[in-house]
Design a protein around this motif. Structure first.
Motif, PDB file in Angstrom:
ATOM      1  N   ALA A  39       0.839  -1.198   0.000  1.00 24.54           N
ATOM      2  CA  ALA A  39       0.000   0.000   0.000  1.00 24.54           C
ATOM      3  C   ALA A  39       0.875   1.249   0.000  1.00 24.54           C
ATOM      4  O   ALA A  39       0.636   2.192  -0.776  1.00 24.54           O
ATOM      5  CB  ALA A  39      -0.912  -0.004   1.221  1.00 24.54           C
ATOM      6  N   ILE A  40       1.926   1.244   0.842  1.00 21.57           N
ATOM      7  CA  ILE A  40       2.832   2.402   0.884  1.00 21.57           C
ATOM      8  C   ILE A  40       3.522   2.585  -0.461  1.00 21.57           C
ATOM      9  O   ILE A  40       3.565   3.691  -1.018  1.00 21.57           O
ATOM     10  CB  ILE A  40       3.871   2.222   2.010  1.00 21.57           C
ATOM     11  N   LEU A  41       4.008   1.488  -1.020  1.00 24.17           N
ATOM     12  CA  LEU A  41       4.667   1.565  -2.336  1.00 24.17           C
ATOM     13  C   LEU A  41       3.728   2.162  -3.369  1.00 24.17           C
ATOM     14  O   LEU A  41       4.113   3.019  -4.166  1.00 24.17           O
ATOM     15  CB  LEU A  41       5.077   0.168  -2.800  1.00 24.17           C
ATOM     16  N   THR A  42       2.474   1.728  -3.354  1.00 20.14           N
ATOM     17  CA  THR A  42       1.500   2.220  -4.326  1.00 20.14           C
ATOM     18  C   THR A  42       1.324   3.726  -4.189  1.00 20.14           C
ATOM     19  O   THR A  42       1.370   4.465  -5.180  1.00 20.14           O
ATOM     20  CB  THR A  42       0.142   1.532  -4.104  1.00 20.14           C
ATOM     21  N   ILE A  43       1.180   4.197  -2.941  1.00 18.37           N
ATOM     22  CA  ILE A  43       0.939   5.626  -2.727  1.00 18.37           C
ATOM     23  C   ILE A  43       2.164   6.434  -3.145  1.00 18.37           C
ATOM     24  O   ILE A  43       2.055   7.423  -3.888  1.00 18.37           O
ATOM     25  CB  ILE A  43       0.588   5.889  -1.245  1.00 18.37           C
ATOM     26  N   VAL A  44       3.353   5.995  -2.714  1.00 22.14           N
ATOM     27  CA  VAL A  44       4.572   6.734  -3.051  1.00 22.14           C
ATOM     28  C   VAL A  44       4.763   6.797  -4.564  1.00 22.14           C
ATOM     29  O   VAL A  44       5.024   7.861  -5.136  1.00 22.14           O
ATOM     30  CB  VAL A  44       5.796   6.088  -2.374  1.00 22.14           C
ATOM     31  N   SER A  45       4.596   5.661  -5.231  1.00 19.09           N
ATOM     32  CA  SER A  45       4.865   5.691  -6.675  1.00 19.09           C
ATOM     33  C   SER A  45       3.810   6.494  -7.414  1.00 19.09           C
ATOM     34  O   SER A  45       4.118   7.161  -8.409  1.00 19.09           O
ATOM     35  CB  SER A  45       4.990   4.279  -7.238  1.00 19.09           C
ATOM     36  N   THR A  46       2.553   6.467  -6.930  1.00 17.91           N
ATOM     37  CA  THR A  46       1.540   7.312  -7.567  1.00 17.91           C
ATOM     38  C   THR A  46       1.937   8.784  -7.449  1.00 17.91           C
ATOM     39  O   THR A  46       1.879   9.541  -8.436  1.00 17.91           O
ATOM     40  CB  THR A  46       0.167   7.113  -6.898  1.00 17.91           C
ATOM     41  N   ALA A  47       2.377   9.184  -6.246  1.00 18.39           N
ATOM     42  CA  ALA A  47       2.786  10.578  -6.048  1.00 18.39           C
ATOM     43  C   ALA A  47       3.923  10.940  -6.998  1.00 18.39           C
ATOM     44  O   ALA A  47       3.917  11.997  -7.640  1.00 18.39           O
ATOM     45  CB  ALA A  47       3.213  10.785  -4.598  1.00 18.39           C
ATOM     46  N   LEU A  48       4.889  10.036  -7.135  1.00 18.23           N
ATOM     47  CA  LEU A  48       6.054  10.279  -7.994  1.00 18.23           C
ATOM     48  C   LEU A  48       5.614  10.467  -9.450  1.00 18.23           C
ATOM     49  O   LEU A  48       6.009  11.418 -10.133  1.00 18.23           O
ATOM     50  CB  LEU A  48       7.005   9.093  -7.871  1.00 18.23           C
ATOM     51  N   ILE A  49       4.745   9.544  -9.888  1.00 16.85           N
ATOM     52  CA  ILE A  49       4.288   9.613 -11.287  1.00 16.85           C
ATOM     53  C   ILE A  49       3.547  10.930 -11.527  1.00 16.85           C
ATOM     54  O   ILE A  49       3.766  11.609 -12.537  1.00 16.85           O
ATOM     55  CB  ILE A  49       3.375   8.415 -11.610  1.00 16.85           C
ATOM     56  N   MET A  50       2.685  11.328 -10.564  1.00 21.99           N
ATOM     57  CA  MET A  50       1.934  12.572 -10.707  1.00 21.99           C
ATOM     58  C   MET A  50       2.875  13.763 -10.833  1.00 21.99           C
ATOM     59  O   MET A  50       2.694  14.631 -11.698  1.00 21.99           O
ATOM     60  CB  MET A  50       1.014  12.792  -9.486  1.00 21.99           C
ATOM     61  N   THR A  51       3.889  13.810  -9.957  1.00 18.34           N
ATOM     62  CA  THR A  51       4.826  14.930 -10.005  1.00 18.34           C
ATOM     63  C   THR A  51       5.465  15.035 -11.378  1.00 18.34           C
ATOM     64  O   THR A  51       5.530  16.115 -11.979  1.00 18.34           O
ATOM     65  CB  THR A  51       5.949  14.733  -8.960  1.00 18.34           C
ATOM     66  N   ILE A  52       5.928  13.889 -11.884  1.00 15.43           N
ATOM     67  CA  ILE A  52       6.608  13.912 -13.179  1.00 15.43           C
ATOM     68  C   ILE A  52       5.647  14.346 -14.273  1.00 15.43           C
ATOM     69  O   ILE A  52       5.954  15.210 -15.095  1.00 15.43           O
ATOM     70  CB  ILE A  52       7.198  12.526 -13.490  1.00 15.43           C
ATOM     71  N   VAL A  53       4.452  13.762 -14.278  1.00 18.95           N
ATOM     72  CA  VAL A  53       3.487  14.076 -15.336  1.00 18.95           C
ATOM     73  C   VAL A  53       3.113  15.553 -15.302  1.00 18.95           C
ATOM     74  O   VAL A  53       3.123  16.232 -16.335  1.00 18.95           O
ATOM     75  CB  VAL A  53       2.232  13.188 -15.207  1.00 18.95           C
ATOM     76  N   PHE A  54       2.830  16.083 -14.080  1.00 12.63           N
ATOM     77  CA  PHE A  54       2.452  17.495 -14.000  1.00 12.63           C
ATOM     78  C   PHE A  54       3.609  18.399 -14.403  1.00 12.63           C
ATOM     79  O   PHE A  54       3.421  19.407 -15.090  1.00 12.63           O
ATOM     80  CB  PHE A  54       1.938  17.836 -12.597  1.00 12.63           C
ATOM     81  N   GLY A  55       4.834  18.011 -13.965  1.00 15.04           N
ATOM     82  CA  GLY A  55       6.014  18.784 -14.358  1.00 15.04           C
ATOM     83  C   GLY A  55       6.131  18.863 -15.868  1.00 15.04           C
ATOM     84  O   GLY A  55       6.327  19.931 -16.456  1.00 15.04           O
ATOM     85  N   LEU A  56       5.968  17.706 -16.518  1.00 16.18           N
ATOM     86  CA  LEU A  56       6.072  17.657 -17.979  1.00 16.18           C
ATOM     87  C   LEU A  56       4.989  18.507 -18.622  1.00 16.18           C
ATOM     88  O   LEU A  56       5.245  19.255 -19.565  1.00 16.18           O
ATOM     89  CB  LEU A  56       5.940  16.215 -18.463  1.00 16.18           C
ATOM     90  N   LEU A  57       3.765  18.390 -18.068  1.00 18.63           N
ATOM     91  CA  LEU A  57       2.653  19.145 -18.640  1.00 18.63           C
ATOM     92  C   LEU A  57       2.914  20.641 -18.550  1.00 18.63           C
ATOM     93  O   LEU A  57       2.716  21.382 -19.512  1.00 18.63           O
ATOM     94  CB  LEU A  57       1.355  18.806 -17.903  1.00 18.63           C
ATOM     95  N   ARG A  58       3.403  21.096 -17.347  1.00 16.28           N
ATOM     96  CA  ARG A  58       3.664  22.516 -17.175  1.00 16.28           C
ATOM     97  C   ARG A  58       4.718  22.980 -18.178  1.00 16.28           C
ATOM     98  O   ARG A  58       4.572  23.993 -18.838  1.00 16.28           O
ATOM     99  CB  ARG A  58       4.126  22.793 -15.741  1.00 16.28           C
ATOM    100  N   TRP A  59       5.771  22.144 -18.307  1.00 14.28           N
ATOM    101  CA  TRP A  59       6.808  22.511 -19.253  1.00 14.28           C
ATOM    102  C   TRP A  59       6.240  22.580 -20.667  1.00 14.28           C
ATOM    103  O   TRP A  59       6.479  23.533 -21.411  1.00 14.28           O
ATOM    104  CB  TRP A  59       7.964  21.504 -19.202  1.00 14.28           C
TER     105      TRP A  59
END
Lengths: 403, 248
Positions: A39-59
């Motif tokens: 469960a922890i792994l799932t939450i952490v990796s979801t957060a990581l993926i979101m950060t990257i995706v949003f970063g890319l989108l903003r760029w």
């Protein structure tokens, strides 16, 4: 027992297969939250993926994409003179026409490819290009449609098929001559080492077109009963495969410069294309050999036994089966070759990758490095993915009679 | 070269695989129209023996004369003989990338240089003869074993051979399909074809063969009529073999 009784016996006791659908919540529980740690792994990796995706989108939203339309002509055809651009379009039309013709005559995969090409050109024409360019783009769809009509009418006529094959083969040299020009008839265009993405395409088409037959011959030669032929082919394959492409390209560009006088030396672009062909052929040969080895001895025996000689056995029985087995490997080789054409940039040829550097060097477009590289990546991905899509379709179509 | 002694003549034929002596002096003669069944334990050289007739295997000593042509390394002789000798394999060896019809019409078109329509017509007639005209457009993988073997027989017949070789034609088949293939072979034998059949189907041998040849250790142990072979074998080895395959 009569037929009906037998049939009834076969139908009785037939049950439907058990359902395999799992509700979404249970799926989540089973796969993502099965334990605290998961469960922890799932939450952490979801957060990581979101950060990257949003970063890319903003760029992506802030990026200076205008660098691409502003330099599109330079990226695609380099220094090809604007007043002669119609020749490039003519070649594109020729290909679109032939695609349309084949799709009209055969349908199936060809129809899909040509329809996609025509649709893409129409969609592109809607984009805010200058009006002249839009016209040219729509021409692709028109050429494909014209080809389709003719191909459809000619379907079933025997000479039509021959004409089709002949025109496909002839279209390659004709296109090259047309782009380059011939002394006296079409003005020869200077600086053909500076044509941007067109050079990647030309390099790939020439490389694929030549390295495939050469590779097949090398593979057959390596399995020849004649020792001399076997030795030469093996030596060639092993030597080429032992040297990186980039060093072969340097050799072709620099060493030949020292060894051969200018009068007999082919120009840089031709040397580069011959080098990549020679390189790719060695790998192609090994792929094809893999296919040849998969053909059971019984196929040779059956062919000899009905009176076919060695040449006919190879052409009619062995190669069609061997090549079918190695389609994925061969297409992989084609894709690699296409991408390797970017190495031309290292020997001072201004292909797509190298020409972007000259754009980045321009003060006006400073700092657009990511935009340009993303563009290059997308262009290559689209073409490479199309190749692998087509190869999968071909495999499927040819798979009909597979054991 | 021409002689009336027989359509196939073996004189003291030897063959080695490396050090292994597979054929140890085979001598026999076959007349036109004869049906000969070769049987024997596995590894006795019977398959190798019939495969020397169309040079799928090379013999190293002795002479083989097929329809007046001696088998040598001369490619023209080999090709000439292959045109007169058809062979059917244990594993069918159909061309998997071609339909049943194309499998059969291939050789008439490319080797006999028939027109394409003519070659297909011939192929269709042969598929009718082996009883599967409705399967003409199917690929080998879509056919049952028995159907595949019948296509293979049609393919061999398409070259209008004078001699047909069968190399354990039913050994790879499910029991339910053996009969359909044997029936085709029986009809072929009745039509006067010269046939050599390597098989373990003793019922077929008894009913169809003119002569039975028994092989062991690369030698021709016994040559007899079916009647004598089954009821009154000359050789002890033959008796042992028959007791093992018949008394189950």
């Amino acid at each position: 027992m009569d037929e009906n009784q037998l049939a009834g016996y076969a139908d009785k006791n037939q049950l439907p297969p058990p359902s395999e659908r799992i509700p979404a919540i249970r799926w989540l529980k089973q796969n993502l939250f099965s334990s605290w740690f998961n469960a922890i792994l799932t939450i952490v990796s979801t957060a990581l993926i979101m950060t990257i995706v949003f970063g890319l989108l903003r760029w992506a939203l802030e990026a200076r994409w205008e660098v691409i339309p502003a330099n599109l002509k330079l990226l695609l055809v380099g220094t090809y003179p604007v007043e002669y651009l119609w020749r490039v379009w003519a070649v594109v039309y020729l290909v679109a026409f032939l695609l349309g013709f084949s799709s009209g005559a055969h349908g199936g995969l060809m129809r899909r490819v040509s329809t996609t090409a025509a649709l893409v050109s129409v969609v592109l024409a809607v984009l805010p290009f200058p009006w002249g360019t839009r016209g040219w783009l729509l021409g692709i769809a028109v050429a494909a449609a014209a080809g389709f009509g003719l191909g459809y009418l000619g379907k079933g006529i025997r000479w039509c098929k021959r004409l089709e094959i002949a025109s496909w083969i002839l279209s390659f040299p004709i296109s090259l001559i047309f782009l380059n020009g011939v002394g006296g008839i079409l003005p020869v265009i200077k600086g053909r080492t500076m044509w941007g993405f067109m050079l990647n395409l030309i390099g790939a088409v020439v490389g694929i077109g030549l390295s495939f037959p050469v590779g097949v011959l090398l593979a057959l030669g390596r399995r020849s009963k004649l020792r001399a032929i076997r030795l030469v082919c093996t030596a060639y394959i092993e030597i080429i495969r032992g040297v990186p492409l980039i060093s072969l390209l340097f050799m072709a560009s620099i060493m030949l410069q020292l060894l051969l006088p200018a009068s007999v030396r082919p120009d840089l672009l031709i040397r580069a294309m011959l080098t990549i062909t020679a390189f790719s052929a060695a790998y192609m040969a090994e792929n094809v050999r893999g296919g040849l080895q998969a053909i059971p001895q019984g196929q040779y025996e059956a062919a000899y036994a009905v009176g076919l000689n060695k040449a006919l056995t190879t052409i009619l029985i062995i190669l069609p089966q061997a090549l079918r087995i190695v389609i994925p490997a061969i297409v992989g080789q084609f894709i690699a070759l296409f991408m390797d054409t970017t190495l031309f940039g290292f020997i001072a040829i201004l292909e797509l990758l190298n020409i972007t550097r000259s754009i980045m060097g321009n003060l006006e477009w400073r700092g657009t490095i990511f935009e340009l590289y993303v563009f290059i990546g997308v262009v290559f991905w689209i073409l490479c993915y199309s190749m692998s899509y087509v190869s999968r379709r071909i495999e499927k179509t040819l798979g009909v009679g597979e054991r | 070269m021409i002689n009336n002694e027989g359509i196939i003549i073996y004189r003291d034929v030897h063959k080695w695989y490396g050090d292994f002596h597979v054929l140890r002096g085979i001598t026999f003669t076959m007349q036109k129209g004869e049906v000969v069944v070769i049987c024997g334990p596995s590894g006795s050289g019977k398959s190798t023996c019939i495969r020397t007739i169309n040079r799928l295997e090379e013999h190293q000593r002795g002479e083989i004369i097929v329809d007046g042509i001696e088998l040598t390394n001369d490619l023209r002789n080999i090709e000439a003989i292959r045109r007169e000798v058809g062979i059917v394999f244990q594993q069918f060896n159909l061309f998997p990338h071609l339909t049943a019809l194309q499998n059969v019409s291939l050789a008439p078109f490319w080797v006999l240089k028939m027109r394409k329509s003519k070659a297909e017509e011939v192929a269709m007639k042969l598929l009718e003869r082996v009883g599967i005209p409705e399967q003409a457009q199917k690929y080998p993988a879509q056919l049952s074993g028995g159907q595949q073997q019948r296509v293979a027989i049609a393919r061999a017949l398409a070259m209008t051979p004078k001699i047909m070789l069968f190399d354990e034609p039913t050994s790879a088949l499910d029991p339910e399909m053996i009969k359909e293939v044997l029936d085709v072979m029986k009809n072929l034998a009745r039509s006067g074809m010269t046939m050599i059949v390597v098989t373990h189907e003793m019922g077929f041998a008894r009913e169809v063969a003119d002569r039975i040849i028994f092989f062991d250790y690369g030698q021709l142990v016994e040559e007899n009529t079916p009647e004598e072979f089954f009821h009154n074998p000359k050789h002890d080895r033959t008796k042992l073999f028959l007791s093992q395959i018949l008394d189950y």
